[in-house]
Write an enzyme that holds these catalytic residues in place. Structure first.
Site, PDB file in Angstrom:
ATOM      1  N   HIS A  50       0.881  -1.169   0.000  1.00  0.00           N
ATOM      2  CA  HIS A  50       0.000   0.000   0.000  1.00  0.00           C
ATOM      3  C   HIS A  50       0.920   1.220   0.000  1.00  0.00           C
ATOM      4  O   HIS A  50       2.074   1.130   0.450  1.00  0.00           O
ATOM      5  CB  HIS A  50      -0.875   0.024   1.262  1.00  0.00           C
ATOM      6  CG  HIS A  50      -1.859  -1.105   1.336  1.00  0.00           C
ATOM      7  ND1 HIS A  50      -1.829  -2.057   2.321  1.00  0.00           N
ATOM      8  CD2 HIS A  50      -2.889  -1.425   0.530  1.00  0.00           C
ATOM      9  CE1 HIS A  50      -2.824  -2.916   2.128  1.00  0.00           C
ATOM     10  NE2 HIS A  50      -3.477  -2.562   1.042  1.00  0.00           N
ATOM     11  N   ASP A  53       2.252   1.606   3.315  1.00  0.00           N
ATOM     12  CA  ASP A  53       3.237   0.595   3.752  1.00  0.00           C
ATOM     13  C   ASP A  53       4.619   1.079   3.312  1.00  0.00           C
ATOM     14  O   ASP A  53       5.611   0.902   4.020  1.00  0.00           O
ATOM     15  CB  ASP A  53       2.991  -0.765   3.079  1.00  0.00           C
ATOM     16  CG  ASP A  53       1.710  -1.436   3.527  1.00  0.00           C
ATOM     17  OD1 ASP A  53       1.394  -1.362   4.723  1.00  0.00           O
ATOM     18  OD2 ASP A  53       1.029  -2.051   2.675  1.00  0.00           O
ATOM     19  N   GLU A 175      -9.294  -4.629  -8.256  1.00  0.00           N
ATOM     20  CA  GLU A 175      -9.490  -5.846  -7.451  1.00  0.00           C
ATOM     21  C   GLU A 175     -10.932  -5.847  -6.947  1.00  0.00           C
ATOM     22  O   GLU A 175     -11.244  -5.218  -5.930  1.00  0.00           O
ATOM     23  CB  GLU A 175      -8.503  -5.869  -6.276  1.00  0.00           C
ATOM     24  CG  GLU A 175      -8.631  -7.137  -5.444  1.00  0.00           C
ATOM     25  CD  GLU A 175      -7.671  -7.189  -4.252  1.00  0.00           C
ATOM     26  OE1 GLU A 175      -6.690  -6.425  -4.212  1.00  0.00           O
ATOM     27  OE2 GLU A 175      -7.930  -8.003  -3.357  1.00  0.00           O
ATOM     28  N   GLU A 211      -8.996 -12.204  -6.533  1.00  0.00           N
ATOM     29  CA  GLU A 211      -8.763 -12.814  -5.227  1.00  0.00           C
ATOM     30  C   GLU A 211      -9.779 -13.944  -5.069  1.00  0.00           C
ATOM     31  O   GLU A 211     -10.994 -13.736  -5.222  1.00  0.00           O
ATOM     32  CB  GLU A 211      -8.903 -11.787  -4.096  1.00  0.00           C
ATOM     33  CG  GLU A 211      -8.750 -12.477  -2.753  1.00  0.00           C
ATOM     34  CD  GLU A 211      -8.468 -11.544  -1.588  1.00  0.00           C
ATOM     35  OE1 GLU A 211      -7.703 -10.576  -1.741  1.00  0.00           O
ATOM     36  OE2 GLU A 211      -9.012 -11.830  -0.509  1.00  0.00           O
ATOM     37  N   HIS A 214     -12.791 -13.300  -2.828  1.00  0.00           N
ATOM     38  CA  HIS A 214     -13.735 -12.317  -3.348  1.00  0.00           C
ATOM     39  C   HIS A 214     -14.657 -12.957  -4.385  1.00  0.00           C
ATOM     40  O   HIS A 214     -15.851 -12.645  -4.454  1.00  0.00           O
ATOM     41  CB  HIS A 214     -13.003 -11.122  -3.964  1.00  0.00           C
ATOM     42  CG  HIS A 214     -12.129 -10.377  -2.989  1.00  0.00           C
ATOM     43  ND1 HIS A 214     -11.391  -9.282  -3.343  1.00  0.00           N
ATOM     44  CD2 HIS A 214     -11.889 -10.580  -1.665  1.00  0.00           C
ATOM     45  CE1 HIS A 214     -10.726  -8.830  -2.280  1.00  0.00           C
ATOM     46  NE2 HIS A 214     -11.011  -9.611  -1.264  1.00  0.00           N
ATOM     47  N   ASP A 249     -14.986 -11.778   5.003  1.00  0.00           N
ATOM     48  CA  ASP A 249     -13.819 -12.124   4.186  1.00  0.00           C
ATOM     49  C   ASP A 249     -12.778 -12.789   5.087  1.00  0.00           C
ATOM     50  O   ASP A 249     -12.224 -12.150   5.973  1.00  0.00           O
ATOM     51  CB  ASP A 249     -13.278 -10.821   3.579  1.00  0.00           C
ATOM     52  CG  ASP A 249     -12.114 -11.042   2.642  1.00  0.00           C
ATOM     53  OD1 ASP A 249     -11.817 -12.201   2.302  1.00  0.00           O
ATOM     54  OD2 ASP A 249     -11.503 -10.038   2.254  1.00  0.00           O
ATOM     55  N   ASP A 285      -2.990 -13.432  -0.422  1.00  0.00           N
ATOM     56  CA  ASP A 285      -3.586 -12.407   0.451  1.00  0.00           C
ATOM     57  C   ASP A 285      -4.279 -13.162   1.591  1.00  0.00           C
ATOM     58  O   ASP A 285      -5.500 -13.325   1.608  1.00  0.00           O
ATOM     59  CB  ASP A 285      -4.557 -11.518  -0.342  1.00  0.00           C
ATOM     60  CG  ASP A 285      -4.811 -10.195   0.367  1.00  0.00           C
ATOM     61  OD1 ASP A 285      -4.322 -10.034   1.504  1.00  0.00           O
ATOM     62  OD2 ASP A 285      -5.499  -9.327  -0.207  1.00  0.00           O
TER      63      ASP A 285
HETATM   64  C1  GLO Z   1      -9.291  -6.958   1.038  1.00  0.00           C
HETATM   65  C2  GLO Z   1      -8.341  -6.944  -0.066  1.00  0.00           C
HETATM   66  C3  GLO Z   1      -7.038  -6.250   0.287  1.00  0.00           C
HETATM   67  C4  GLO Z   1      -6.297  -5.829  -0.957  1.00  0.00           C
HETATM   68  C5  GLO Z   1      -5.103  -5.002  -0.633  1.00  0.00           C
HETATM   69  C6  GLO Z   1      -4.384  -4.528  -1.865  1.00  0.00           C
HETATM   70  O1  GLO Z   1     -10.287  -7.611   1.035  1.00  0.00           O
HETATM   71  O2  GLO Z   1      -8.108  -8.235  -0.527  1.00  0.00           O
HETATM   72  O3  GLO Z   1      -6.242  -7.063   1.093  1.00  0.00           O
HETATM   73  O4  GLO Z   1      -5.902  -6.929  -1.696  1.00  0.00           O
HETATM   74  O5  GLO Z   1      -5.495  -3.905   0.117  1.00  0.00           O
HETATM   75  O6  GLO Z   1      -5.030  -3.473  -2.426  1.00  0.00           O
HETATM   76 MG    MG Z   2      -6.662  -8.910  -1.975  1.00  0.00          MG
END
Ligand code: GLO
Ligand code: MG
Length: 345
Positions: A50, A53, A175, A211, A214, A249, A285
């Site tokens: 991020h 980060d 994403e 992901e 998701h 999640d 992740d």
């Molecule tokens: C949350 C997301 C998060 C993103 C990360 C990168 O549900 O998966 O972890 O992947 O912030 O943008």
């Molecule tokens: Mg993610």
């Protein structure tokens, strides 16, 4: 074609200290140096970042200061031989993004979100990656009538266009996630993300991150999402993990809940050649369970990597000939068992 030699990645947030909405951390948080050392020690080749980060407390710092810290980080990671997979603006913490970033009802807050995203692109340039990941965390609402869904799409496209115009080389990887933190998100699936890409000024530079959790939360098969994105040449990053049903999640270790689905995801990754091109990493992740002790703090990551590699072996040793014959004969009952026996064997 030679087999893919996969390279692995995670983000500093994946070594998390265990807090949830009902309780505080269960492990004492570690600093970035410790996390980087762990990443190297366990054979991961890249880190995702991020913007905050890369440069902590970013909103309190001037651009020269941010630039200085980003350059120092780049030097540090180059020295360690660690690649930077992507940068993502963390738009869900700031007071300006309480009501969303690009789709906030307050124009000042929309401007904040766009300016911060442009700044993340400048940081990505310093860190040597052309990939900006956009997890659209708060681009939705809890109260549908509070926002206008049609206008929200226009606002998202306007924001993407501003980013594409800011830098001629940057690629945006959306994403999608259907819910959490919001009740409903405006771009809930890969199909939505790639459709929105086509409304932008440069659709070629707008792709996606898949992901697993998701996709499952959207009621979709992650392997099908991978195939779909790859059919468009748009799978630019991959967050593998697992999810036990339609709950919060969970970011569980890859394959821990549904091994067969994980096998299918690995087969999709293999048949599409994801991982062969420069900059393509398999990212996990995942988060440790809250109960995880400090001495086991990396296990969710190393287990995910090991499961992935074991499933690559399984995908490569799957009896494709027998499978093809069974498909031809429409004996899917036997095909089903062939997969089960292979996974059990
Ligand atoms: C949350 C997301 C998060 C993103 C990360 C990168 O549900 O998966 O972890 O992947 O912030 O943008
Ligand atoms: Mg993610």
């Amino acid at each position: 074609m030679p087999a893919t030699k996969y390279r692995f990645c995670f983000g500093p947030w994946n070594i998390s200290p265990g807090q949830d909405p009902y309780g505080p951390p269960t492990r004492v948080d570690r600093d970035f140096d410790w996390k980087l050392a762990q990443l190297k020690k366990h054979g991961f080749e890249a880190m995702m970042f991020h913007d905050d980060d890369a440069v902590p407390d970013i909103d309190s710092k001037s651009w020269p200061q941010i630039q200085k810290e980003a350059k120092a980080l780049k030097k540090r990671l180059d020295g360690e031989g660690i690649a930077i997979e992507m940068v993502a603006p963390r738009l869900w913490f700031a007071p300006e993004t309480i009501d969303g970033g690009y789709t906030s009802n307050d124009p000042k807050h929309r401007r904040y979100a766009i300016e911060r995203s442009k700044q993340s692109i400048d940081i990505a340039n310093i860190l040597g990656t052309d990939l900006l990941v956009l997890w659209l965390a708060r681009e939705g609402t809890y109260i549908r009538e509070a926002k206008n869904g049609r206008r929200a799409i226009d606002q998202l496209v306007e924001a993407f266009d501003a980013m594409l115009a800011h830098d001629k080389k940057i690629r945006l990887a959306i994403e999608p996630k259907p819910n959490e933190p919001m009740d409903h998100a405006y771009l809930p699936t890969i199909g939505h993300a790639l459709a929105a890409a086509h409304l932008t000024r440069d659709p070629k530079r707008v792709g996606c991150v898949i992901e697993s959790a998701h996709a499952i939360l959207a009621g979709l098969d992650p392997a099908d999402e991978i195939d779909f994105a790859c059919a468009f040449g748009k799978l630019w990053s991959l967050h593998l993990n697992d999810q036990n049903g339609l709950k919060y999640d969970q970011d569980r270790p890859f394959g821990c809940t549904n091994l067969r689905s994980a096998f299918d995801q690995v087969r999709a990754v293999e048949r599409n050649g994801y991982g062969k091109r420069a900059g393509e990493f398999v990212c996990f992740d995942v988060h440790p369970f809250r109960t995880t002790k400090e001495e086991h703090w990396m296990a969710h990551l190393t287990n995910s990597r090991q499961t992935f590699l074991r499933l690559v072996e399984k995908a490569r040793s799957f009896d494709e000939k027998t499978a093809a014959a069974l498909i031809k004969d429409r004996d899917y009952q036997a095909l089903d068992q062939l997969v089960i026996e292979h996974l059990l064997g």
